[in-house]
Design a protein around this motif. Sequence first.
Motif, PDB file in Angstrom:
ATOM      1  N   GLY A  38       4.353   9.148  -9.615  1.00 25.36           N
ATOM      2  CA  GLY A  38       4.280   8.449 -10.894  1.00 25.36           C
ATOM      3  C   GLY A  38       4.380   9.354 -12.106  1.00 25.36           C
ATOM      4  N   GLU A  39       4.031  10.618 -11.956  1.00 28.51           N
ATOM      5  CA  GLU A  39       4.105  11.558 -13.081  1.00 28.51           C
ATOM      6  C   GLU A  39       5.496  12.149 -13.266  1.00 28.51           C
ATOM      7  OE1 GLU A  39       1.099  14.498 -12.413  1.00 28.51           O
ATOM      8  OE2 GLU A  39      -0.537  13.041 -12.544  1.00 28.51           O
ATOM      9  N   TRP A  40       6.359  11.969 -12.283  1.00 30.72           N
ATOM     10  CA  TRP A  40       7.712  12.521 -12.397  1.00 30.72           C
ATOM     11  C   TRP A  40       8.490  11.752 -13.461  1.00 30.72           C
ATOM     12  CZ3 TRP A  40      10.764  14.333  -7.593  1.00 30.72           C
ATOM     13  CH2 TRP A  40       9.968  15.134  -6.761  1.00 30.72           C
ATOM     14  N   PRO A  41       9.328  12.438 -14.209  1.00 30.82           N
ATOM     15  CA  PRO A  41      10.211  11.721 -15.140  1.00 30.82           C
ATOM     16  C   PRO A  41      11.157  10.794 -14.364  1.00 30.82           C
ATOM     17  CG  PRO A  41      10.187  14.078 -15.622  1.00 30.82           C
ATOM     18  CD  PRO A  41       9.457  13.887 -14.312  1.00 30.82           C
ATOM     19  N   THR A 101      17.438  11.043  -9.723  1.00 36.24           N
ATOM     20  CA  THR A 101      18.209  12.126  -9.116  1.00 36.24           C
ATOM     21  C   THR A 101      17.795  12.336  -7.665  1.00 36.24           C
ATOM     22  OG1 THR A 101      18.508  13.210 -11.258  1.00 36.24           O
ATOM     23  CG2 THR A 101      18.786  14.590  -9.295  1.00 36.24           C
ATOM     24  N   LEU A 102      16.494  12.323  -7.412  1.00 38.25           N
ATOM     25  CA  LEU A 102      16.001  12.462  -6.040  1.00 38.25           C
ATOM     26  C   LEU A 102      16.553  11.344  -5.161  1.00 38.25           C
ATOM     27  CD1 LEU A 102      14.176  13.759  -3.874  1.00 38.25           C
ATOM     28  CD2 LEU A 102      12.306  12.328  -4.765  1.00 38.25           C
ATOM     29  N   ALA A 103      16.484  10.116  -5.647  1.00 39.18           N
ATOM     30  CA  ALA A 103      16.993   8.972  -4.880  1.00 39.18           C
ATOM     31  C   ALA A 103      18.487   9.116  -4.619  1.00 39.18           C
ATOM     32  CB  ALA A 103      16.702   7.669  -5.616  1.00 39.18           C
ATOM     33  N   THR A 104      19.233   9.606  -5.591  1.00 45.17           N
ATOM     34  CA  THR A 104      20.680   9.800  -5.425  1.00 45.17           C
ATOM     35  C   THR A 104      20.963  10.827  -4.333  1.00 45.17           C
ATOM     36  OG1 THR A 104      21.123   9.195  -7.719  1.00 45.17           O
ATOM     37  CG2 THR A 104      22.801  10.540  -6.594  1.00 45.17           C
ATOM     38  N   TYR A 105      20.263  11.949  -4.366  1.00 43.06           N
ATOM     39  CA  TYR A 105      20.489  12.979  -3.348  1.00 43.06           C
ATOM     40  C   TYR A 105      20.025  12.528  -1.963  1.00 43.06           C
ATOM     41  CZ  TYR A 105      22.033  16.476  -6.707  1.00 43.06           C
ATOM     42  OH  TYR A 105      22.740  17.168  -7.647  1.00 43.06           O
ATOM     43  N   MET A 106      18.931  11.796  -1.916  1.00 42.75           N
ATOM     44  CA  MET A 106      18.472  11.300  -0.621  1.00 42.75           C
ATOM     45  C   MET A 106      19.457  10.285  -0.054  1.00 42.75           C
ATOM     46  SD  MET A 106      14.362  11.125  -1.129  1.00 42.75           S
ATOM     47  CE  MET A 106      13.998  10.968   0.612  1.00 42.75           C
ATOM     48  N   ALA A 107      20.007   9.428  -0.922  1.00 41.38           N
ATOM     49  CA  ALA A 107      21.013   8.464  -0.474  1.00 41.38           C
ATOM     50  C   ALA A 107      22.251   9.190   0.048  1.00 41.38           C
ATOM     51  CB  ALA A 107      21.393   7.518  -1.618  1.00 41.38           C
ATOM     52  N   LYS A 108      22.642  10.258  -0.619  1.00 43.52           N
ATOM     53  CA  LYS A 108      23.802  11.045  -0.172  1.00 43.52           C
ATOM     54  C   LYS A 108      23.518  11.677   1.196  1.00 43.52           C
ATOM     55  CE  LYS A 108      26.862  14.767  -1.725  1.00 43.52           C
ATOM     56  NZ  LYS A 108      27.154  15.707  -2.830  1.00 43.52           N
ATOM     57  N   LEU A 109      22.327  12.217   1.364  1.00 43.65           N
ATOM     58  CA  LEU A 109      21.942  12.810   2.646  1.00 43.65           C
ATOM     59  C   LEU A 109      21.919  11.745   3.738  1.00 43.65           C
ATOM     60  CD1 LEU A 109      20.910  15.270   4.274  1.00 43.65           C
ATOM     61  CD2 LEU A 109      18.599  14.613   3.558  1.00 43.65           C
ATOM     62  N   ALA A 114       0.836  -1.200   0.000  1.00 44.86           N
ATOM     63  CA  ALA A 114       0.000   0.000   0.000  1.00 44.86           C
ATOM     64  C   ALA A 114       0.877   1.258   0.000  1.00 44.86           C
ATOM     65  CB  ALA A 114      -0.940  -0.004   1.205  1.00 44.86           C
ATOM     66  N   ARG A 115       1.973   1.231   0.760  1.00 42.52           N
ATOM     67  CA  ARG A 115       2.884   2.379   0.797  1.00 42.52           C
ATOM     68  C   ARG A 115       3.498   2.625  -0.576  1.00 42.52           C
ATOM     69  NH1 ARG A 115       8.214   2.082   4.341  1.00 42.52           N
ATOM     70  NH2 ARG A 115       8.733   0.714   2.633  1.00 42.52           N
ATOM     71  N   ARG A 116       3.919   1.556  -1.239  1.00 45.97           N
ATOM     72  CA  ARG A 116       4.495   1.707  -2.585  1.00 45.97           C
ATOM     73  C   ARG A 116       3.464   2.279  -3.557  1.00 45.97           C
ATOM     74  NH1 ARG A 116       7.790  -2.254  -0.928  1.00 45.97           N
ATOM     75  NH2 ARG A 116       6.509  -4.071  -1.349  1.00 45.97           N
ATOM     76  N   GLU A 117       2.217   1.893  -3.413  1.00 51.09           N
ATOM     77  CA  GLU A 117       1.167   2.420  -4.284  1.00 51.09           C
ATOM     78  C   GLU A 117       0.980   3.918  -4.063  1.00 51.09           C
ATOM     79  OE1 GLU A 117      -1.292   2.677  -7.336  1.00 51.09           O
ATOM     80  OE2 GLU A 117      -0.087   0.920  -6.841  1.00 51.09           O
ATOM     81  N   VAL A 118       1.091   4.373  -2.813  1.00 50.89           N
ATOM     82  CA  VAL A 118       1.004   5.807  -2.527  1.00 50.89           C
ATOM     83  C   VAL A 118       2.151   6.540  -3.214  1.00 50.89           C
ATOM     84  CG1 VAL A 118       1.192   7.545  -0.696  1.00 50.89           C
ATOM     85  CG2 VAL A 118      -0.289   5.555  -0.383  1.00 50.89           C
ATOM     86  N   PHE A 119       3.363   5.984  -3.146  1.00 51.27           N
ATOM     87  CA  PHE A 119       4.489   6.598  -3.857  1.00 51.27           C
ATOM     88  C   PHE A 119       4.201   6.668  -5.357  1.00 51.27           C
ATOM     89  CE2 PHE A 119       7.120   5.886  -0.086  1.00 51.27           C
ATOM     90  CZ  PHE A 119       7.899   7.044  -0.100  1.00 51.27           C
ATOM     91  N   ARG A 120       3.657   5.592  -5.895  1.00 50.34           N
ATOM     92  CA  ARG A 120       3.344   5.564  -7.330  1.00 50.34           C
ATOM     93  C   ARG A 120       2.325   6.657  -7.670  1.00 50.34           C
ATOM     94  NH1 ARG A 120       4.661   1.951 -10.637  1.00 50.34           N
ATOM     95  NH2 ARG A 120       4.895   0.249  -9.171  1.00 50.34           N
ATOM     96  N   GLU A 121       1.312   6.825  -6.827  1.00 52.93           N
ATOM     97  CA  GLU A 121       0.294   7.857  -7.055  1.00 52.93           C
ATOM     98  C   GLU A 121       0.896   9.253  -6.966  1.00 52.93           C
ATOM     99  OE1 GLU A 121      -2.758   7.146  -4.161  1.00 52.93           O
ATOM    100  OE2 GLU A 121      -3.318   5.215  -5.060  1.00 52.93           O
ATOM    101  N   ARG A 122       1.759   9.477  -5.967  1.00 56.25           N
ATOM    102  CA  ARG A 122       2.324  10.813  -5.754  1.00 56.25           C
ATOM    103  C   ARG A 122       3.419  11.165  -6.758  1.00 56.25           C
ATOM    104  NH1 ARG A 122      -0.957   9.956  -2.279  1.00 56.25           N
ATOM    105  NH2 ARG A 122      -1.359  11.022  -0.346  1.00 56.25           N
TER     106      ARG A 122
END
Length: 169
Positions: A137-140, A146-154, A127-135
């Motif tokens: 899913g429209e992002w390229p 890039t977001l995942a890379t910066y979050m991993a760095k943080l 269910a959590r993954r589906e929320v991420f997909r909904e929020r």
Amino acid sequence: MSNPAVEPDAPGATENSVDAALRNVENQMSLFWRRGRSISQQLSRQVHPDMEPAAYGLLTVIRGEGPIRLTELASCIGVGKPSVSRQIAFLESIGLVSKEADPLDGRAQTIRLTPKGEEKMHQVQDARREVFRERLGEWPVEELQTLATYMAKLNATYERDGFPRDETK
């Protein structure tokens, strides 16, 4: 007024632009953390109506790490054994975790998810993954990466500085 487009390390960056950038990061992170706490509250209630978000966090660590000792579990999330012990007792009472003798040291116990706990976590995390997909899913895809890379760095910076390990494996 400082130029928000100037990178803090770029030539021409001033101390004021660095401070403004850091304030912006702090504000955005604070908002993100508040939303994260709210989501954790909702997810924990999906597992069990009386569950605290801290207990949900323990379940995610146990699920990711497999059987784990109480002391290691407390270390993973950066809290004391008494707090973890109380949460584990609750999780055990509702049938989501069980304790068993540690095969490496019969005097110690390891904690693992029960089949019921595994099923509940599977449902909630789907269910959590589906929320991420909904929020998101429209992002390229490139922006998501890039977001995942910066979050991993943080996260690596915080882990390096002694903060708890990842709880969401």
